[in-house]
Write a protein that holds these residues in place. Structure first.
Motif, PDB file in Angstrom:
ATOM      1  N   LEU A  59      33.443  41.213   5.511  1.00  8.37           N
ATOM      2  CA  LEU A  59      32.623  40.691   4.708  1.00  8.37           C
ATOM      3  C   LEU A  59      31.430  39.842   4.695  1.00  8.37           C
ATOM      4  O   LEU A  59      30.221  40.172   4.308  1.00  8.37           O
ATOM      5  N   ASN A  60      32.635  38.216   4.607  1.00  7.40           N
ATOM      6  CA  ASN A  60      31.211  38.180   5.188  1.00  7.40           C
ATOM      7  C   ASN A  60      30.300  37.881   6.470  1.00  7.40           C
ATOM      8  O   ASN A  60      28.758  37.571   6.233  1.00  7.40           O
ATOM      9  N   HIS A  61      30.439  38.580   7.403  1.00  5.46           N
ATOM     10  CA  HIS A  61      29.515  38.749   8.774  1.00  5.46           C
ATOM     11  C   HIS A  61      28.967  39.712   7.887  1.00  5.46           C
ATOM     12  O   HIS A  61      27.380  39.712   7.665  1.00  5.46           O
ATOM     13  N   VAL A  62      29.105  40.905   7.059  1.00  9.26           N
ATOM     14  CA  VAL A  62      27.969  42.062   6.687  1.00  9.26           C
ATOM     15  C   VAL A  62      26.745  41.280   5.707  1.00  9.26           C
ATOM     16  O   VAL A  62      26.224  41.941   4.590  1.00  9.26           O
ATOM     17  N   GLY A  63      28.211  39.995   5.052  1.00 11.89           N
ATOM     18  CA  GLY A  63      27.603  39.926   3.565  1.00 11.89           C
ATOM     19  C   GLY A  63      25.670  39.491   3.954  1.00 11.89           C
ATOM     20  O   GLY A  63      25.052  39.195   2.753  1.00 11.89           O
ATOM     21  N   THR A  64      25.498  38.915   5.044  1.00 15.14           N
ATOM     22  CA  THR A  64      24.504  37.848   5.471  1.00 15.14           C
ATOM     23  C   THR A  64      23.251  39.166   5.974  1.00 15.14           C
ATOM     24  O   THR A  64      22.368  39.010   6.573  1.00 15.14           O
ATOM     25  N   ARG A  65      23.589  40.589   5.964  1.00 15.86           N
ATOM     26  CA  ARG A  65      22.917  41.271   6.415  1.00 15.86           C
ATOM     27  C   ARG A  65      22.687  42.952   6.325  1.00 15.86           C
ATOM     28  O   ARG A  65      23.465  42.696   5.019  1.00 15.86           O
ATOM     29  N   ALA A  66      21.673  43.812   6.043  1.00 17.18           N
ATOM     30  CA  ALA A  66      21.778  44.551   4.804  1.00 17.18           C
ATOM     31  C   ALA A  66      22.798  45.842   5.214  1.00 17.18           C
ATOM     32  O   ALA A  66      22.294  46.827   6.293  1.00 17.18           O
ATOM     33  N   VAL A  67      23.370  45.795   5.818  1.00 17.08           N
ATOM     34  CA  VAL A  67      24.699  46.372   6.453  1.00 17.08           C
ATOM     35  C   VAL A  67      25.160  47.706   5.284  1.00 17.08           C
ATOM     36  O   VAL A  67      26.097  47.424   3.908  1.00 17.08           O
ATOM     37  N   ASN A  68      25.080  49.053   5.191  1.00 17.61           N
ATOM     38  CA  ASN A  68      25.928  49.743   5.076  1.00 17.61           C
ATOM     39  C   ASN A  68      27.421  50.572   4.933  1.00 17.61           C
ATOM     40  O   ASN A  68      27.178  50.722   6.063  1.00 17.61           O
ATOM     41  N   LEU A  69      28.533  49.340   4.614  1.00 17.22           N
ATOM     42  CA  LEU A  69      29.618  50.329   5.183  1.00 17.22           C
ATOM     43  C   LEU A  69      29.831  51.324   4.956  1.00 17.22           C
ATOM     44  O   LEU A  69      30.979  51.524   6.140  1.00 17.22           O
ATOM     45  N   LEU A  70      29.557  52.306   4.283  1.00 14.91           N
ATOM     46  CA  LEU A  70      29.990  53.694   4.374  1.00 14.91           C
ATOM     47  C   LEU A  70      28.698  54.402   5.491  1.00 14.91           C
ATOM     48  O   LEU A  70      29.959  55.031   6.445  1.00 14.91           O
ATOM     49  N   HIS A  71      28.226  54.071   5.626  1.00 16.27           N
ATOM     50  CA  HIS A  71      27.824  54.173   6.829  1.00 16.27           C
ATOM     51  C   HIS A  71      26.526  53.126   7.867  1.00 16.27           C
ATOM     52  O   HIS A  71      25.171  53.044   7.795  1.00 16.27           O
ATOM     53  N   PRO A  72      28.032  52.601   8.009  1.00 19.98           N
ATOM     54  CA  PRO A  72      26.798  51.675   9.275  1.00 19.98           C
ATOM     55  C   PRO A  72      26.577  52.020  10.024  1.00 19.98           C
ATOM     56  O   PRO A  72      26.099  52.813  10.782  1.00 19.98           O
ATOM     57  N   ALA A  73      25.704  50.905  10.604  1.00 25.83           N
ATOM     58  CA  ALA A  73      24.864  51.367  12.334  1.00 25.83           C
ATOM     59  C   ALA A  73      26.278  51.184  13.090  1.00 25.83           C
ATOM     60  O   ALA A  73      27.243  50.788  13.257  1.00 25.83           O
ATOM     61  N   ARG A  74      25.472  51.917  14.200  1.00 24.47           N
ATOM     62  CA  ARG A  74      26.112  52.296  15.339  1.00 24.47           C
ATOM     63  C   ARG A  74      26.400  51.293  15.827  1.00 24.47           C
ATOM     64  O   ARG A  74      28.000  51.474  16.770  1.00 24.47           O
ATOM     65  N   ASP A  75      26.116  49.889  16.151  1.00 20.00           N
ATOM     66  CA  ASP A  75      26.979  48.884  16.617  1.00 20.00           C
ATOM     67  C   ASP A  75      27.282  47.973  16.482  1.00 20.00           C
ATOM     68  O   ASP A  75      27.689  46.831  16.528  1.00 20.00           O
ATOM     69  N   LEU A  76      27.488  48.135  14.728  1.00 17.74           N
ATOM     70  CA  LEU A  76      28.312  47.271  13.763  1.00 17.74           C
ATOM     71  C   LEU A  76      29.557  46.770  14.613  1.00 17.74           C
ATOM     72  O   LEU A  76      30.081  45.472  14.034  1.00 17.74           O
ATOM     73  N   GLY A  77      30.247  47.109  14.930  1.00 14.62           N
ATOM     74  CA  GLY A  77      32.178  47.157  15.629  1.00 14.62           C
ATOM     75  C   GLY A  77      31.419  46.223  16.502  1.00 14.62           C
ATOM     76  O   GLY A  77      32.049  45.224  16.611  1.00 14.62           O
ATOM     77  N   PRO A  78      31.366  46.110  17.919  1.00 11.65           N
ATOM     78  CA  PRO A  78      30.981  45.506  18.705  1.00 11.65           C
ATOM     79  C   PRO A  78      30.281  44.401  18.568  1.00 11.65           C
ATOM     80  O   PRO A  78      30.513  42.874  18.856  1.00 11.65           O
ATOM     81  N   SER A  79      29.312  44.705  17.728  1.00 11.68           N
ATOM     82  CA  SER A  79      28.710  43.070  17.096  1.00 11.68           C
ATOM     83  C   SER A  79      29.167  42.249  16.346  1.00 11.68           C
ATOM     84  O   SER A  79      28.989  41.151  16.737  1.00 11.68           O
ATOM     85  N   PHE A  80      29.783  42.679  15.433  1.00 12.47           N
ATOM     86  CA  PHE A  80      30.816  41.677  14.518  1.00 12.47           C
ATOM     87  C   PHE A  80      32.005  40.593  15.710  1.00 12.47           C
ATOM     88  O   PHE A  80      31.952  39.807  15.563  1.00 12.47           O
ATOM     89  N   LEU A  81      32.770  42.039  16.431  1.00 12.62           N
ATOM     90  CA  LEU A  81      33.278  41.218  17.247  1.00 12.62           C
ATOM     91  C   LEU A  81      33.008  39.986  18.338  1.00 12.62           C
ATOM     92  O   LEU A  81      32.677  38.999  18.963  1.00 12.62           O
ATOM     93  N   ARG A  82      31.518  40.485  19.296  1.00 10.27           N
ATOM     94  CA  ARG A  82      30.686  39.652  19.756  1.00 10.27           C
ATOM     95  C   ARG A  82      30.184  38.111  19.612  1.00 10.27           C
ATOM     96  O   ARG A  82      30.257  37.137  19.702  1.00 10.27           O
ATOM     97  N   GLU A  83      30.322  38.592  17.925  1.00  4.13           N
ATOM     98  CA  GLU A  83      29.545  36.767  16.999  1.00  4.13           C
ATOM     99  C   GLU A  83      30.367  36.581  16.502  1.00  4.13           C
ATOM    100  O   GLU A  83      31.076  34.919  17.186  1.00  4.13           O
ATOM    101  N   ARG A  84      32.326  36.872  16.276  1.00  4.34           N
ATOM    102  CA  ARG A  84      33.381  35.845  16.295  1.00  4.34           C
ATOM    103  C   ARG A  84      33.687  35.596  18.355  1.00  4.34           C
ATOM    104  O   ARG A  84      34.251  34.305  17.918  1.00  4.34           O
ATOM    105  N   GLU A  85      33.121  35.926  18.507  1.00  2.00           N
ATOM    106  CA  GLU A  85      34.296  35.710  19.742  1.00  2.00           C
ATOM    107  C   GLU A  85      32.753  34.750  20.143  1.00  2.00           C
ATOM    108  O   GLU A  85      33.247  33.295  20.851  1.00  2.00           O
ATOM    109  N   ALA A  86      31.870  34.065  20.153  1.00  2.00           N
ATOM    110  CA  ALA A  86      30.129  33.441  20.246  1.00  2.00           C
ATOM    111  C   ALA A  86      30.807  32.294  19.608  1.00  2.00           C
ATOM    112  O   ALA A  86      30.208  30.962  20.156  1.00  2.00           O
TER     113      ALA A  86
END
Length: 320
Positions: free
Chosen positions: A81-108
C-alpha cells in the motif's frame, strides 16, 4: 486516504475467528461494497481485516494461523500500500505491470529474496480476498515472479555454534535461559515457545507438547536434562498459565542484548532451532529423527541440517 468512511463494522476486534465472522456474516452485496470502498480509500486496516478474514476462512491453517504469520502478511500488505500510495493506482483495476514493477522495486531496494517472496505472498492473498468479496476479477500478480534465490539454503542463516550457545546460556537470566534451551534443545519456534503453558510440560516423560506448530500441527518434542533443570528452576504456575507472557519482539530484543554482551554474532532466534536440528543430525545421522523432533512435513526441509553438520568436506580439503 481521505473520503467517506469505508466500513460500517469494526474490522479488527476480538480473536481471528470472531473477526472473520464479521465478514463472512455479511451479505454478498455488503461484502463487495466494503471491499470496493476500502480499495478506493486504500484503507489499510479494512483491507487487512478483509484479507485476514479470507485467510482465516479459506487458508490451510484456518483460525490456527500463528500471530507471526499474520503479522508478516500484514507487514507485506503495508509495504504494498505504501508502494501504490505514491502512484495513481486503481487497486481494483490496476495496470498490467503493477505486479512485476512492485517486485523489481523491492529487489532494487536491496530486499532479500525471502522478504520479496513473503511480500508477494501477502499481496496475492490480498487479491484472492478481493476476488472472494466480488470487488474485482483482476489478478495483477498472477504472472509476477521474483528474482531467483542465488544463495544456498544452508548459507542463508547459520546455526549458533556450540561455543556461542554456551556463552549465551552463561549470560542469560533463568527465564531467558529456559527460552534459549527450548529453541536449541527442544527445537521450538518462537511462536511455539511463547504459546506454551505449564500443562504442556511433562517432566516424567521428558516431553514438551507443542499444541499448534507451523500449519497448525501438534507434536511432542523431547525435553533434555538441561532443559528440564532450566524449566524447574522457574517458579511453576498453574497448568493453564503461560510460561513466558511476553511478545516475540521482546524475545528478539533479549537475544540481541545477550549477543551484544557476549560478543556472539546475532543470527536471529530461529538459529537456535537450527542448532537443535544440526546437533541432532550430527549425533544421530537420522534425518527422520530430526524431522520428527522439529515437526517438518518433508525430509527435504530437514536436509539442510545434514549440510550444516557435514564436516567431511571441510576435513578432507583441510588435509590438502
Amino acid at each position: 486516504m481521505t473520503g467517506e468512511t469505508s466500513t460500517t463494522i469494526v474490522p479488527y476486534i476480538g480473536d481471528t475467528l470472531s473477526r472473520s465472522r464479521l465478514w463472512t456474516d455479511l451479505s454478498e452485496a455488503e461484502l463487495r461494497r466494503l471491499a470496493v470502498a476500502a480499495c478506493r480509500d486504500q484503507d489499510e486496516e479494512t483491507l487487512w481485516a478483509l484479507t485476514e478474514a479470507y485467510f482465516t476462512t479459506y487458508g490451510a491453517s484456518g483460525a490456527k494461523a500463528s500471530r507471526h504469520t499474520l503479522r508478516a502478511y500484514r507487514q507485506g500488505l503495508r509495504v504494498f500500500l505504501n508502494h501504490v500510495g505514491t502512484r495513481a493506482v486503481n487497486l481494483l483495476h490496476p495496470a498490467r505491470d503493477l505486479g512485476p514493477s512492485f517486485l523489481r522495486e523491492r529487489e532494487a531496494a536491496g530486499k532479500s529474496p525471502g522478504t520479496v517472496q513473503l511480500e508477494l505472498a501477502a499481496v496475492r492473498l490480498l487479491y484472492r480476498a478481493l476476488r472472494w468479496s466480488g470487488a474485482t476479477t483482476d489478478d495483477p500478480f498472477s504472472d509476477a515472479r521474483p528474482a531467483r534465490e542465488t544463495t544456498a539454503p544452508w548459507d542463508k542463516r547459520q546455526p549458533y555454534s556450540e561455543q556461542e550457545l554456551h556463552a549465551l546460556l552463561l549470560a542469560a537470566r533463568p527465564d531467558t535461559r529456559a527460552m534459549l534451551l527450548l529453541g536449541a534443545h527442544a527445537g521450538l519456534r518462537v511462536s511455539e515457545l511463547l504459546a506454551l503453558v505449564w500443562g504442556d510440560l511433562d517432566f516424567n516423560a521428558r516431553a514438551v507438547r507443542v499444541r499448534s506448530g507451523k500449519g497448525g500441527k501438534a507434536r511432542r518434542a523431547v525435553m533434555s536434562e538441561t532443559l528440564a533443570q532450566a524449566l524447574k528452576a522457574l517458579c511453576a504456575g498453574l497448568s493453564d498459565e503461560q510460561l513466558f507472557p511476553i511478545s516475540d519482539v521482546a524475545v528478539r530484543k533479549r537475544l540481541k542484548a545477550l549477543c551484544l554482551i557476549t560478543g556472539v554474532p546475532y543470527r536471529a532466534v530461529h538459529a537456535l532451532r537450527h542448532y537443535s536440528g544440526t546437533k541432532l543430525y550430527r549425533v544421530s545421522h537420522d534425518l527422520e529423527a530430526v524431522a520428527r523432533h522439529l515437526g517438518h512435513s518433508t525430509l527435504e526441509t530437514t536436509r539442510i541440517y545434514a549440510k550444516w553438520s557435514d564436516e567431511s568436506l571441510k576435513n578432507s580439503v583441510g588435509q590438502w
